[in-house]
Design a protein around this motif. Structure first.
Motif, mmCIF file in Angstrom:
data_model
loop_
_atom_site.group_PDB
_atom_site.id
_atom_site.type_symbol
_atom_site.label_atom_id
_atom_site.label_comp_id
_atom_site.label_asym_id
_atom_site.label_seq_id
_atom_site.Cartn_x
_atom_site.Cartn_y
_atom_site.Cartn_z
ATOM 1 N N LEU A 159 44.112 54.459 45.175
ATOM 2 C CA LEU A 159 43.033 54.511 46.164
ATOM 3 C C LEU A 159 41.697 54.873 45.524
ATOM 4 C CD1 LEU A 159 44.876 56.324 49.114
ATOM 5 C CD2 LEU A 159 44.436 53.872 48.836
ATOM 6 N N GLY A 160 41.752 55.468 44.334
ATOM 7 C CA GLY A 160 40.518 55.833 43.655
ATOM 8 C C GLY A 160 39.853 54.674 42.941
ATOM 9 N N ASP A 161 40.585 53.580 42.754
ATOM 10 C CA ASP A 161 40.038 52.386 42.103
ATOM 11 C C ASP A 161 39.520 51.448 43.181
ATOM 12 O OD1 ASP A 161 39.863 49.709 40.960
ATOM 13 O OD2 ASP A 161 40.923 50.519 39.227
ATOM 14 N N GLU A 162 38.226 51.167 43.163
ATOM 15 C CA GLU A 162 37.589 50.391 44.226
ATOM 16 C C GLU A 162 38.219 49.016 44.415
ATOM 17 O OE1 GLU A 162 32.995 50.113 45.585
ATOM 18 O OE2 GLU A 162 33.433 49.137 43.661
ATOM 19 N N SER A 163 38.437 48.313 43.327
ATOM 20 C CA SER A 163 38.986 46.962 43.433
ATOM 21 C C SER A 163 40.443 46.978 43.891
ATOM 22 C CB SER A 163 38.877 46.235 42.087
ATOM 23 O OG SER A 163 39.720 46.833 41.114
ATOM 24 N N GLN A 164 41.201 47.959 43.416
ATOM 25 C CA GLN A 164 42.612 48.026 43.788
ATOM 26 C C GLN A 164 42.796 48.561 45.214
ATOM 27 O OE1 GLN A 164 45.022 46.697 41.305
ATOM 28 N NE2 GLN A 164 42.909 45.992 41.125
ATOM 29 N N ARG A 165 41.845 49.348 45.673
ATOM 30 C CA ARG A 165 41.876 49.798 47.067
ATOM 31 C C ARG A 165 41.666 48.611 48.006
ATOM 32 N NH1 ARG A 165 38.510 53.731 46.427
ATOM 33 N NH2 ARG A 165 36.623 52.845 47.334
ATOM 34 N N LYS A 206 40.487 40.814 39.280
ATOM 35 C CA LYS A 206 40.007 42.202 39.415
ATOM 36 C C LYS A 206 38.487 42.242 39.488
ATOM 37 C CE LYS A 206 40.425 46.798 37.317
ATOM 38 N NZ LYS A 206 38.981 47.111 37.280
ATOM 39 N N GLU A 207 37.820 41.476 38.642
ATOM 40 C CA GLU A 207 36.362 41.446 38.657
ATOM 41 C C GLU A 207 35.845 40.873 39.972
ATOM 42 O OE1 GLU A 207 35.360 39.224 35.204
ATOM 43 O OE2 GLU A 207 35.895 40.832 33.789
ATOM 44 N N GLY A 208 36.556 39.859 40.476
ATOM 45 C CA GLY A 208 36.167 39.286 41.763
ATOM 46 C C GLY A 208 36.307 40.283 42.902
ATOM 47 N N LEU A 209 37.372 41.082 42.866
ATOM 48 C CA LEU A 209 37.578 42.105 43.897
ATOM 49 C C LEU A 209 36.514 43.191 43.815
ATOM 50 C CD1 LEU A 209 41.469 42.519 43.799
ATOM 51 C CD2 LEU A 209 40.115 41.482 45.626
ATOM 52 N N GLU A 210 36.094 43.545 42.588
ATOM 53 C CA GLU A 210 35.043 44.544 42.426
ATOM 54 C C GLU A 210 33.739 44.049 43.034
ATOM 55 O OE1 GLU A 210 35.032 45.076 38.233
ATOM 56 O OE2 GLU A 210 36.621 46.605 38.243
#
Length: 355
Positions: free
Chosen positions: A133-139, A340-344
């Motif tokens: 949850l602390g990782d913006e893209s993975q959240r 991952k970059e796209g999600l960020e």
């Protein structure tokens, strides 16, 4: 619990050994096996096969066969290259494992393993939900994965599959059992046809198309049932039975080609390696909880709304269709790092409070 673990492990394994170019096709193999199993259950439950009260034992014996086959095969299968590269920090072991899954290992695949290994900082450490949850893209990826799995179950697919004979009976279909078996055949055929299209047309387009088909199917099914129950209005007749059959086929076709398999595939594409196992467990748990809620509430909703039941589920599916259109990105032919970059980038479009 065993089925949930099997679902999670199988889809992770397929994702990690599949070439990027045919990852969608191989990912759909899981869905095909499920649809084939559903068809087999329909066939085995036909009155002409189950002729006595002891026939149910057949259902408990047959699954032993594929379970034994898979257990035997997996014993000799090497660990996935991604796991070896990240968890064991051994590019040599990962490359050797990759050669066992390929006739010829391409240089870009070895380079991808290097990138995955380099990007997996702290890959040997146990990741927690707090880290996820602390990782913006993975959240954001978790939000998408949970949403897709909720869409899969709250579309009422398990209720439709479980109560297909009853649905056909309510629609005055002449032979509900045969119609149910044909539904299973449609389920299998659509999965086979859709599988190669995933890597050509993309996950997003097929998801939108399939969910749109499901929305339309629910609307038609609701209309046919409403007319069938209101004979005094003069709108009932043989056409309602035909519409009910077409609606169920359309719904099953839309689901098999979209929400049936793609959520399992995309969860493994959306997450980086360190969080993939944890995220799969969370999404699978949500999937099971959603199934339980659906099956516990379907009967009550059906008794309360009667012929309007499928209008209600049409609204539910329409809600998730909007969710897919607004939030779900395309993952076709994209590497883990690219996704991952796209999600960020996507996460930055929304206020921090949302993600």
């Amino acid at each position: 619990a065993v089925v949930s673990t099997q679902s999670t492990g199988t889809n992770m394994f397929i994702s990690e050994v599949s070439p990027v170019s045919i990852r969608g096709l191989l990912g759909m193999s899981y869905g095909f096996v499920l649809t084939f199993g559903i068809l087999a259950s329909y066939l085995l439950s036909m009155p002409s096969i189950v002729t006595d009260d002891k026939g149910w034992r057949l259902f408990f014996c047959l699954p032993i066969i594929p379970a034994l086959i898979q257990s035997t095969v997996m014993y000799f299968a090497p660990e996935t290259p991604v796991y070896l590269a990240v968890k064991h920090k051994s590019l040599d072991q990962a490359t050797r494992a990759l050669t066992k899954y390929r006739r010829r290992v391409a240089e870009d695949e070895i380079q991808m393993l290097k990138e995955v290994q380099a990007g997996a900082s702290g890959g040997t450490e146990q990741r927690s939900i707090g880290d996820l949850l602390g990782d913006e893209s993975q959240r954001l990826a978790l939000f998408l994965g949970v949403g897709l799995h909720m869409a899969q179950q709250f579309s009422a697919i398990n209720a439709v599959l479980s109560y297909t004979p009853e649905i056909f009976k309510d629609a005055n279909v002449g032979d509900p059992v045969t119609a149910t078996v044909v539904t299973g055949v449609v389920n299998c055929l659509v999965t086979v046809v859709t599988a190669p299209l995933l890597d050509k047309l993309g996950r997003r387009l097929i998801l939108i198309t399939g969910t749109s088909m499901m929305t339309l199917a629910y609307g038609l099914l609701a209309i046919s049932q409403a007319c069938n129950e209101r004979e005094s209005m003069g709108c009932s007749g043989g056409w309602t039975s035909h519409m009910a059959i077409v609606s169920v086929f359309l719904f099953i076709g839309g689901f098999a080609g979209g929400l049936g398999s793609i959520p399992w595939l995309m969860v493994n594409e959306l997450f980086i390696t360190e969080y993939r196992g944890l995220a799969n467990s969370i999404c699978c748990s949500i999937n099971c909880i959603s199934t339980i809620i659906l099956l516990l509430t379907y009967g009550t909703i059906k008794d309360s709304l009667t012929s309007l039941t499928f209008f209600f589920y049409m609204g539910v599916v329409l809600f998730f269709l909007l969710f897919i259109v607004l939030f779900v990105p395309e993952t076709r032919q994209r590497t883990v790092q690219d996704i991952k970059e796209g999600l960020e980038t996507q996460a930055k479009r929304f206020p921090p409070l949302v993600w």
